[in-house]
Design a protein around this motif. Structure first.
Motif, PDB file in Angstrom:
ATOM      1  N   GLY A  65       0.807  -1.209   0.000  1.00  0.00           N
ATOM      2  CA  GLY A  65       0.000   0.000   0.000  1.00  0.00           C
ATOM      3  C   GLY A  65       0.842   1.261   0.000  1.00  0.00           C
ATOM      4  O   GLY A  65       1.809   1.380   0.766  1.00  0.00           O
ATOM      5  N   ARG A  66       0.503   2.171  -0.893  1.00  0.00           N
ATOM      6  CA  ARG A  66       1.112   3.492  -0.955  1.00  0.00           C
ATOM      7  C   ARG A  66      -0.014   4.489  -1.216  1.00  0.00           C
ATOM      8  O   ARG A  66      -1.054   4.125  -1.795  1.00  0.00           O
ATOM      9  CB  ARG A  66       2.153   3.586  -2.073  1.00  0.00           C
ATOM     10  N   PRO A  67       0.163   5.761  -0.830  1.00  0.00           N
ATOM     11  CA  PRO A  67      -0.924   6.730  -1.000  1.00  0.00           C
ATOM     12  C   PRO A  67      -1.401   6.892  -2.438  1.00  0.00           C
ATOM     13  O   PRO A  67      -2.554   7.266  -2.674  1.00  0.00           O
ATOM     14  CB  PRO A  67      -0.309   8.037  -0.468  1.00  0.00           C
ATOM     15  N   TRP A  68      -0.520   6.633  -3.402  1.00  0.00           N
ATOM     16  CA  TRP A  68      -0.889   6.881  -4.797  1.00  0.00           C
ATOM     17  C   TRP A  68      -1.578   5.704  -5.479  1.00  0.00           C
ATOM     18  O   TRP A  68      -2.017   5.830  -6.611  1.00  0.00           O
ATOM     19  CB  TRP A  68       0.351   7.286  -5.602  1.00  0.00           C
ATOM     20  N   GLU A  70      -4.670   3.042  -6.110  1.00  0.00           N
ATOM     21  CA  GLU A  70      -6.117   2.986  -5.955  1.00  0.00           C
ATOM     22  C   GLU A  70      -6.569   1.524  -5.992  1.00  0.00           C
ATOM     23  O   GLU A  70      -6.107   0.746  -6.835  1.00  0.00           O
ATOM     24  CB  GLU A  70      -6.814   3.773  -7.066  1.00  0.00           C
ATOM     25  N   TYR A  71      -7.442   1.172  -5.086  1.00  0.00           N
ATOM     26  CA  TYR A  71      -7.945  -0.194  -4.962  1.00  0.00           C
ATOM     27  C   TYR A  71      -9.463  -0.196  -5.157  1.00  0.00           C
ATOM     28  O   TYR A  71     -10.119   0.813  -4.917  1.00  0.00           O
ATOM     29  CB  TYR A  71      -7.581  -0.759  -3.586  1.00  0.00           C
ATOM     30  N   ASP A 256      10.122   4.077  -5.692  1.00  0.00           N
ATOM     31  CA  ASP A 256       9.599   4.690  -4.465  1.00  0.00           C
ATOM     32  C   ASP A 256      10.213   6.057  -4.171  1.00  0.00           C
ATOM     33  O   ASP A 256      10.359   6.448  -3.020  1.00  0.00           O
ATOM     34  CB  ASP A 256       9.807   3.754  -3.268  1.00  0.00           C
TER      35      ASP A 256
END
Length: 336
Positions: A65-68, A70-71, A256
């Protein structure tokens, strides 16, 4: 568009199912297994009943998971190292037939079936029938090695000794090079030496060990340094070890954040810096073909590096193990 083409007639592949099992990354660290309609095969595509798919370290960030991100991700994503047997071919496909075993490109391979353009698949010969074959990953190693242009009697350092790095160790040794393997894991360094690396170093004191590499090469540095970690320290270490007019080959996926390099040293040593990532799909396919030949000839043995097998329901466990990297782990794969 309805399925077009012939259907398989073997015991294992009698029909194209109306629904298939697929994994969906619904949120960070949350693969869920679902039943969904089977994808439809277009006129220029083949449908593959997947046997397996490698689990790639480049996908760890999207799983963690990273802020950018979308799931949920599309069903079957981000699996992209699939292989299996053809169960249907489009009306305009002449290069494949039902029941052929293939490796393929395609990023929906965490699923029972997947459709890909016919040009994105390669037939696997009978000699490889009994082994799992994540063709995309193997093709990446072949393409990185080609870009490195390793010659006999050169000194080659490989930073990172996972699946990709150990394949590069094997390829470099087969090319007649003197290989230095660098990894944080002692057992992997030992394995690299068993495969033929002359010496290995850890990454805990990367600067100090880079100086040891310079000493080992009697001050000349390395003719080739291949970085396959995707981490800042590895670029720094490679910069310290590379010799004048050497080639620094970047095979790691740096995803990253920004990177810094010592441009003064790059300038002073007159090195070539090669970004060994490919975007031409034909080059990916050629890499898979060359990986098949290298496996059959014994230059590489990817099957010995596929150490852990998981079911589709165990995908989260597979990714967690890739994070933890316990003793004995090199690469995991999903049996479908």
């Amino acid at each position: 568009m309805p399925i077009s083409g012939n259907l398989a007639v073997t015991d294992d592949y009698q029909t194209v199912p109306a629904r298939h099992t697929v994994a969906v990354l619904s949120a960070a660290k949350q693969f869920v297994v679902q039943q969904q309609p089977t994808p439809q095969c277009g006129p220029n595509e083949i449908m593959i009943r997947l046997e397996g798919c490698g689990v790639c370290a480049s996908n760890l960030p999207v799983w963690e998971g990273r802020p950018w991100f979308e799931y949920p991700l599309p069903a079957g994503a981000p699996g992209h190292e699939g292989w299996g047997r053809v169960i249907a071919v489009g009306d305009q496909v002449e290069t494949f037939s039902v029941d052929q075993r293939v490796a393929c490109l395609g990023d929906r391979a965490f699923a029972e079936t997947m459709c890909v353009p016919a040009e994105d698949a390669v037939c696997l010969p009978e000699e490889l029938d009994d082994i799992p074959f994540p063709g995309e990953a193997i093709g990446c190693a072949m393409n990185i090695f080609k870009r490195a242009d390793v010659r006999p009697d050169q000194t080659v350092a490989i930073i990172g000794a996972g699946f990709l790095g150990l394949l590069l160790v094997q390829l470099s040794i087969a090319a007649g090079a003197r290989v230095i393997a660098i990894s944080r894991r002692a057992e992997v360094r030992q394995l690299a030496e068993q495969l033929g690396a002359e010496i290995s170093f850890d990454t805990e004191d990367w600067w100090g060990n880079a100086q040891k590499v310079i000493e080992y090469t009697q001050g000349r540095g390395c003719d080739r340094v291949m970085e396959v970690t995707g981490m800042q320290f590895a670029l720094d270490m490679a910069t310290e070890m590379i010799g004048e007019y050497g080639k620094l080959v970047i095979g790691g996926y740096h995803q990253d954040g920004l990177r810094q390099v010592n441009m003064q040293k790059w300038n002073w040593r007159a090195i070539d810096v090669i970004n060994a990532h490919e975007r031409d799909r034909h080059r990916y396919i050629q890499g898979i073909r060359e990986g098949i030949s290298a496996t059959i000839s014994g230059r590489i043995s990817p099957q010995t590096l596929l150490t852990h097998r998981f079911s589709l329901e165990q995908l989260n466990d597979a990714y967690q193990m890739m994070c933890d990297r316990p003793d004995g782990f090199i690469k995991g794969w999903i049996e479908l």
